[in-house]
Design a protein around this motif. Structure first.
Motif, PDB file in Angstrom:
ATOM      1  N   ILE A   1       1.128   4.285  -2.896  1.00  0.00           N
ATOM      2  CA  ILE A   1       0.878   5.727  -2.715  1.00  0.00           C
ATOM      3  C   ILE A   1       2.095   6.520  -3.166  1.00  0.00           C
ATOM      4  O   ILE A   1       1.978   7.514  -3.885  1.00  0.00           O
TER       5      ILE A   1
ATOM      6  N   ARG B   1       0.811  -1.206   0.000  1.00  0.00           N
ATOM      7  CA  ARG B   1       0.000   0.000   0.000  1.00  0.00           C
ATOM      8  C   ARG B   1       0.852   1.267   0.000  1.00  0.00           C
ATOM      9  O   ARG B   1       0.704   2.130  -0.858  1.00  0.00           O
TER      10      ARG B   1
ATOM     11  N   PRO C   1      -9.134  -4.121  -0.064  1.00  0.00           N
ATOM     12  CA  PRO C   1      -9.665  -3.883   1.280  1.00  0.00           C
ATOM     13  C   PRO C   1      -9.594  -5.161   2.102  1.00  0.00           C
ATOM     14  O   PRO C   1     -10.606  -5.772   2.379  1.00  0.00           O
TER      15      PRO C   1
ATOM     16  N   LEU D   1      -5.058   0.635  -5.461  1.00  0.00           N
ATOM     17  CA  LEU D   1      -5.129   1.097  -4.066  1.00  0.00           C
ATOM     18  C   LEU D   1      -6.518   0.883  -3.490  1.00  0.00           C
ATOM     19  O   LEU D   1      -6.675   0.461  -2.348  1.00  0.00           O
ATOM     20  N   SER D   2      -7.514   1.184  -4.299  1.00  0.00           N
ATOM     21  CA  SER D   2      -8.879   1.145  -3.787  1.00  0.00           C
ATOM     22  C   SER D   2      -9.384  -0.282  -3.679  1.00  0.00           C
ATOM     23  O   SER D   2     -10.406  -0.551  -3.069  1.00  0.00           O
TER      24      SER D   2
END
Lengths: 192, 192
Positions: B108, B104, B187, B183-184
């Motif tokens: 970013i 992650r 989860p 990234l999204s």
């Protein structure tokens, strides 16, 4: 599922992310967009009204410079107006993000649109900047003379209007950064 | 809170995200970066070797145009070289992402760096494009004459090298988009 639940809870205890932690990010996003509106609007108006007529003229020629003599400056005004409108249109979405930290699809959409606007605005600003540089310094090998000695006010106006535009570029980079942070941050924490 | 939990489970059952679904995205990311290397390297070399000496000369002047007579073209070569080096440096990270879909922080970081490189490359390419445009068309109000009639090969070389650079801009936009999607998407699904 239960293992995932435990892992998630383990993560949560290690890195305590408070619920609604995206609120600060979203508020900053909103503020930055307002700054971007000011920057692009100012740049578009400053360049769009930029005109200078020299006090001397011959019977046939009247020396006059205005922004739409230059394709790059026209592009600059156009692009700044578009990005300004874009910022205005995304304000509601930004406000929604403050209230709903979970929103994911709309954040991805915003990052993509922000990126496209960044490319658009940077291209307009740089094209104008390279013309302003040429007007200041000229180029000897192509025999393009510097015109800022004659058109001093015009050059100053054009240079000044670049500032607002480059400010808005920085705003867009920060906004994309905030979007990426917000996206990475809401791993179902709000659902706990 | 519990309502949010229910919502989440509802989402999960509706949209089944397979484990490791970021693999395809990461592979595409790698391929795009390789395309970007080719584009920027080609652009930098094409512009950097662009030179034309006219077949006629006086006793004092030899008519010669090369890329570093123009600040914008120098910037163009510089920026393309930087972005090319950046692409090369991010290849290992991109490979790591193929193997570790969860990453992650590094994603970013990549999005932020990609965005900065996008702004950099767009500015270089647009500045060069505006000079190329001027060389083709000239500008009457400042009396800058079009020089492409004389320096035909030079102009063609400069125009051609823009293509690679604008291709790399598209690559960067796509890479940022893929990063945001990746990234999204993770989860905690991979922990199942």
């Amino acid at each position: 599922m239960s293992k995932a639940g435990r892992l998630e809870e383990g993560d949560a205890s290690k890195v305590p992310v408070p619920v609604g932690s995206n609120k600060g990010v979203s508020v900053m996003d909103l503020v930055l967009r307002l700054v971007g509106i000011a920057g692009t609007l100012g740049a578009a108006i400053a360049m769009g009204t930029n005109e200078q007529t020299l006090p001397f003229f011959t019977r046939f020629v009247r020396f006059n410079a205005q922004y739409d003599d230059f394709t790059s400056f026209r592009l600059f005004v156009f692009v700044n107006a578009i990005v300004c409108a874009y910022f205005v249109l995304t304000i509601p979405l930004s406000i929604v993000h403050i209230m709903r930290s979970v929103a994911r699809g709309s954040r991805i959409l915003l990052i993509i649109l922000d990126t496209i606007m960044l490319a658009l605005l940077t291209s307009g600003a740089s094209a104008a900047a390279s013309i302003v540089y040429l007007a200041h310094n000229g180029n000897s090998s192509t025999n393009w003379l510097p015109v800022c000695q004659q058109y001093g006010d015009f050059c100053q106006g054009a240079s000044g209007s670049l500032i607002g535009s480059f400010g808005a570029i920085v705003v867009l980079i920060l906004v994309i950064l905030l979007g990426a942070i917000a996206l990475s941050r809401h791993p179902k924490r709000v659902h706990l």
